[in-house]
Design a protein around this motif. Structure first.
Motif, PDB file in Angstrom:
ATOM      1  N   SER A 154       7.126   0.347 -10.880  1.00 56.40           N
ATOM      2  CA  SER A 154       6.269   0.413  -9.698  1.00 56.40           C
ATOM      3  C   SER A 154       7.100   0.248  -8.433  1.00 56.40           C
ATOM      4  O   SER A 154       8.246  -0.206  -8.477  1.00 56.40           O
ATOM      5  N   GLY A 155       6.505   0.633  -7.318  1.00 57.36           N
ATOM      6  CA  GLY A 155       7.147   0.495  -6.019  1.00 57.36           C
ATOM      7  C   GLY A 155       6.155   0.738  -4.905  1.00 57.36           C
ATOM      8  O   GLY A 155       5.037   1.188  -5.137  1.00 57.36           O
ATOM      9  N   GLU A 156       6.572   0.423  -3.691  1.00 58.54           N
ATOM     10  CA  GLU A 156       5.740   0.594  -2.498  1.00 58.54           C
ATOM     11  C   GLU A 156       6.281   1.754  -1.660  1.00 58.54           C
ATOM     12  O   GLU A 156       7.491   1.851  -1.432  1.00 58.54           O
ATOM     13  N   PHE A 157       5.375   2.621  -1.207  1.00 61.06           N
ATOM     14  CA  PHE A 157       5.786   3.699  -0.315  1.00 61.06           C
ATOM     15  C   PHE A 157       6.198   3.116   1.027  1.00 61.06           C
ATOM     16  O   PHE A 157       5.648   2.120   1.477  1.00 61.06           O
ATOM     17  N   ARG A 158       7.190   3.747   1.643  1.00 56.97           N
ATOM     18  CA  ARG A 158       7.692   3.302   2.943  1.00 56.97           C
ATOM     19  C   ARG A 158       7.830   4.500   3.884  1.00 56.97           C
ATOM     20  O   ARG A 158       7.871   5.651   3.447  1.00 56.97           O
ATOM     21  N   ASP A 159       7.936   4.188   5.174  1.00 55.48           N
ATOM     22  CA  ASP A 159       8.158   5.213   6.188  1.00 55.48           C
ATOM     23  C   ASP A 159       9.571   5.763   6.047  1.00 55.48           C
ATOM     24  O   ASP A 159      10.509   5.032   5.722  1.00 55.48           O
ATOM     25  N   VAL A 160       9.728   7.047   6.329  1.00 49.66           N
ATOM     26  CA  VAL A 160      11.043   7.666   6.329  1.00 49.66           C
ATOM     27  C   VAL A 160      11.609   7.680   7.747  1.00 49.66           C
ATOM     28  O   VAL A 160      12.783   7.424   7.970  1.00 49.66           O
ATOM     29  N   ASP A 161      10.756   7.969   8.724  1.00 51.14           N
ATOM     30  CA  ASP A 161      11.151   7.970  10.133  1.00 51.14           C
ATOM     31  C   ASP A 161       9.892   7.790  10.968  1.00 51.14           C
ATOM     32  O   ASP A 161       8.819   7.522  10.431  1.00 51.14           O
ATOM     33  N   GLY A 162      10.016   7.944  12.260  1.00 47.63           N
ATOM     34  CA  GLY A 162       8.874   7.735  13.145  1.00 47.63           C
ATOM     35  C   GLY A 162       7.750   8.736  12.979  1.00 47.63           C
ATOM     36  O   GLY A 162       6.598   8.444  13.277  1.00 47.63           O
ATOM     37  N   ALA A 163       8.062   9.921  12.472  1.00 49.10           N
ATOM     38  CA  ALA A 163       7.048  10.963  12.319  1.00 49.10           C
ATOM     39  C   ALA A 163       6.470  11.029  10.910  1.00 49.10           C
ATOM     40  O   ALA A 163       5.367  11.524  10.720  1.00 49.10           O
ATOM     41  N   HIS A 164       7.219  10.575   9.929  1.00 38.97           N
ATOM     42  CA  HIS A 164       6.797  10.676   8.525  1.00 38.97           C
ATOM     43  C   HIS A 164       6.610   9.271   7.963  1.00 38.97           C
ATOM     44  O   HIS A 164       7.581   8.599   7.625  1.00 38.97           O
ATOM     45  N   ARG A 165       5.348   8.886   7.837  1.00 36.93           N
ATOM     46  CA  ARG A 165       5.022   7.524   7.431  1.00 36.93           C
ATOM     47  C   ARG A 165       4.250   7.525   6.119  1.00 36.93           C
ATOM     48  O   ARG A 165       3.504   8.455   5.835  1.00 36.93           O
ATOM     49  N   LEU A 225      11.127   3.012  -7.441  1.00 32.99           N
ATOM     50  CA  LEU A 225      10.464   2.529  -8.653  1.00 32.99           C
ATOM     51  C   LEU A 225      11.357   1.520  -9.352  1.00 32.99           C
ATOM     52  O   LEU A 225      12.448   1.838  -9.805  1.00 32.99           O
ATOM     53  N   SER A 226      10.854   0.282  -9.453  1.00 37.14           N
ATOM     54  CA  SER A 226      11.562  -0.787 -10.145  1.00 37.14           C
ATOM     55  C   SER A 226      10.876  -1.124 -11.437  1.00 37.14           C
ATOM     56  O   SER A 226       9.677  -0.854 -11.600  1.00 37.14           O
ATOM     57  N   GLU A 227      11.614  -1.719 -12.358  1.00 38.67           N
ATOM     58  CA  GLU A 227      11.032  -2.132 -13.634  1.00 38.67           C
ATOM     59  C   GLU A 227       9.896  -3.106 -13.399  1.00 38.67           C
ATOM     60  O   GLU A 227       9.981  -3.962 -12.510  1.00 38.67           O
ATOM     61  N   ALA A 228       8.833  -2.975 -14.178  1.00 35.27           N
ATOM     62  CA  ALA A 228       7.665  -3.863 -14.064  1.00 35.27           C
ATOM     63  C   ALA A 228       8.068  -5.269 -14.499  1.00 35.27           C
ATOM     64  O   ALA A 228       8.851  -5.453 -15.439  1.00 35.27           O
ATOM     65  N   LYS A 229       7.520  -6.241 -13.805  1.00 39.32           N
ATOM     66  CA  LYS A 229       7.761  -7.635 -14.169  1.00 39.32           C
ATOM     67  C   LYS A 229       6.789  -8.050 -15.250  1.00 39.32           C
ATOM     68  O   LYS A 229       5.582  -7.924 -15.107  1.00 39.32           O
ATOM     69  N   LEU A 251       9.239  13.252  -8.611  1.00 41.86           N
ATOM     70  CA  LEU A 251      10.038  12.148  -9.127  1.00 41.86           C
ATOM     71  C   LEU A 251      11.486  12.531  -8.856  1.00 41.86           C
ATOM     72  O   LEU A 251      11.882  13.679  -9.076  1.00 41.86           O
ATOM     73  N   VAL A 252      12.280  11.570  -8.369  1.00 42.13           N
ATOM     74  CA  VAL A 252      13.661  11.830  -7.981  1.00 42.13           C
ATOM     75  C   VAL A 252      14.565  10.817  -8.668  1.00 42.13           C
ATOM     76  O   VAL A 252      14.215   9.640  -8.776  1.00 42.13           O
ATOM     77  N   LYS A 253      15.724  11.273  -9.132  1.00 44.87           N
ATOM     78  CA  LYS A 253      16.677  10.372  -9.799  1.00 44.87           C
ATOM     79  C   LYS A 253      17.214   9.315  -8.842  1.00 44.87           C
ATOM     80  O   LYS A 253      17.401   8.168  -9.222  1.00 44.87           O
ATOM     81  N   ASP A 254      17.509   9.691  -7.598  1.00 47.39           N
ATOM     82  CA  ASP A 254      18.022   8.746  -6.599  1.00 47.39           C
ATOM     83  C   ASP A 254      16.977   7.661  -6.362  1.00 47.39           C
ATOM     84  O   ASP A 254      15.844   7.959  -5.988  1.00 47.39           O
ATOM     85  N   PRO A 255      17.316   6.377  -6.559  1.00 49.09           N
ATOM     86  CA  PRO A 255      16.316   5.323  -6.409  1.00 49.09           C
ATOM     87  C   PRO A 255      15.923   5.020  -4.962  1.00 49.09           C
ATOM     88  O   PRO A 255      14.863   4.465  -4.721  1.00 49.09           O
ATOM     89  N   ASP A 256      16.772   5.400  -4.001  1.00 47.96           N
ATOM     90  CA  ASP A 256      16.467   5.040  -2.616  1.00 47.96           C
ATOM     91  C   ASP A 256      16.923   6.114  -1.635  1.00 47.96           C
ATOM     92  O   ASP A 256      17.798   5.869  -0.810  1.00 47.96           O
ATOM     93  N   PRO A 257      16.357   7.319  -1.712  1.00 44.74           N
ATOM     94  CA  PRO A 257      16.769   8.354  -0.749  1.00 44.74           C
ATOM     95  C   PRO A 257      16.327   7.963   0.660  1.00 44.74           C
ATOM     96  O   PRO A 257      15.192   7.559   0.876  1.00 44.74           O
ATOM     97  N   GLN A 258      17.240   8.085   1.593  1.00 43.87           N
ATOM     98  CA  GLN A 258      16.963   7.713   2.979  1.00 43.87           C
ATOM     99  C   GLN A 258      16.562   8.913   3.837  1.00 43.87           C
ATOM    100  O   GLN A 258      15.888   8.743   4.848  1.00 43.87           O
ATOM    101  N   LYS A 259      17.011  10.104   3.419  1.00 44.59           N
ATOM    102  CA  LYS A 259      16.728  11.304   4.212  1.00 44.59           C
ATOM    103  C   LYS A 259      16.557  12.504   3.277  1.00 44.59           C
ATOM    104  O   LYS A 259      16.832  12.420   2.086  1.00 44.59           O
TER     105      LYS A 259
END
Length: 162
Positions: A50-61, A157-161, A95-103
Motif C-alpha cells: 500500500s501507499g499514499e498518492f502524492r503531488d508531483v508538482d504544482g499543477a498535478h496533484r 507501494l510498500s509492504e503491508a504491515k 504500475l511502475v517498477k521504480d518505487p519513487d519516480p519524481q518526474k
C-alpha cells in the motif's frame, strides 16, 4: 465588402480552431469524474502492499490510498480509496517498477504496466492486475497522461504491515 470577407473568414476559422483545441485540451480539467466502486463481493482479500498518492508538482496533484489486494487463489487488484487527482486528458493507471519516480522521465525510463484508463479522477475504484503478474515486483502506482507523456500522481507501494 469583399475585402472584409478576406479578413473576417480566416480570423473566424482560426478562432474556431483555437477554441476547439483549447476546449479539447483543457475541458477535462474543468469537470470532475466521480466514481464510487465497491470491492467485488465474495472475495477474501488481504493487503499485500500500500501507499499514499502524492503531488508531483504544482499543477498535478493527487491524494488518497492505493492498495494491492490479493486473494488466496492468486488474483490481484489495485484499489484506490479516498482518491483524488487533477483531471486531464487520456489518464491511465500504471504500475511502475521504480518505487519513487519524481518526474515523467523517471516513469518513462522504468518498466511499466498499464491497468487501463482511469475511471474517474475522484472516488473509490478498483483495477484488475493481470493474471501472471507478480504484484511484489512493482514499486509504485502512478496516474499517467498517455497523450502527453506526463506524470500526474504517484503512490509508492510498500509492504503491508502485518
Amino acid at each position: 465588402m469583399t475585402q472584409s470577407y478576406k479578413i473576417v473568414i480566416p480570423v473566424f476559422f482560426i478562432g474556431f480552431l483555437a477554441g476547439a483545441g483549447f476546449w479539447y485540451l483543457f475541458s477535462p480539467a474543468l469537470f470532475d469524474r466521480v466514481v464510487s466502486e465497491e470491492l467485488p463481493a465474495g472475495f477474501d482479500l488481504s493487503e499485500l502492499r500500500s501507499g499514499e498518492f502524492r503531488d508531483v508538482d504544482g499543477a498535478h496533484r493527487g491524494s488518497g490510498k492505493a492498495q494491492v489486494l490479493v486473494s488466496p487463489a492468486g488474483a490481484a487488484l489495485l484499489r484506490f480509496t479516498d482518491f483524488e487527482v487533477t483531471n486531464g486528458p487520456d489518464l491511465e493507471v500504471w504500475l511502475v517498477k521504480d518505487p519513487d519516480p519524481q518526474k515523467s522521465a523517471d516513469v518513462s525510463a522504468s518498466q511499466w504496466l498499464s491497468l487501463g484508463p482511469l475511471r474517474g479522477n475522484k472516488g473509490d475504484q478498483t483495477y484488475v492486475i493481470p493474471e501472471g503478474t507478480n504484484p511484489s515486483e512493482w514499486g509504485s502506482a502512478v496516474i499517467w497522461c498517455e497523450q502527453f507523456g506526463v506524470l500526474f500522481s504517484v503512490a509508492t507501494l510498500s509492504e503491508a504491515k502485518i
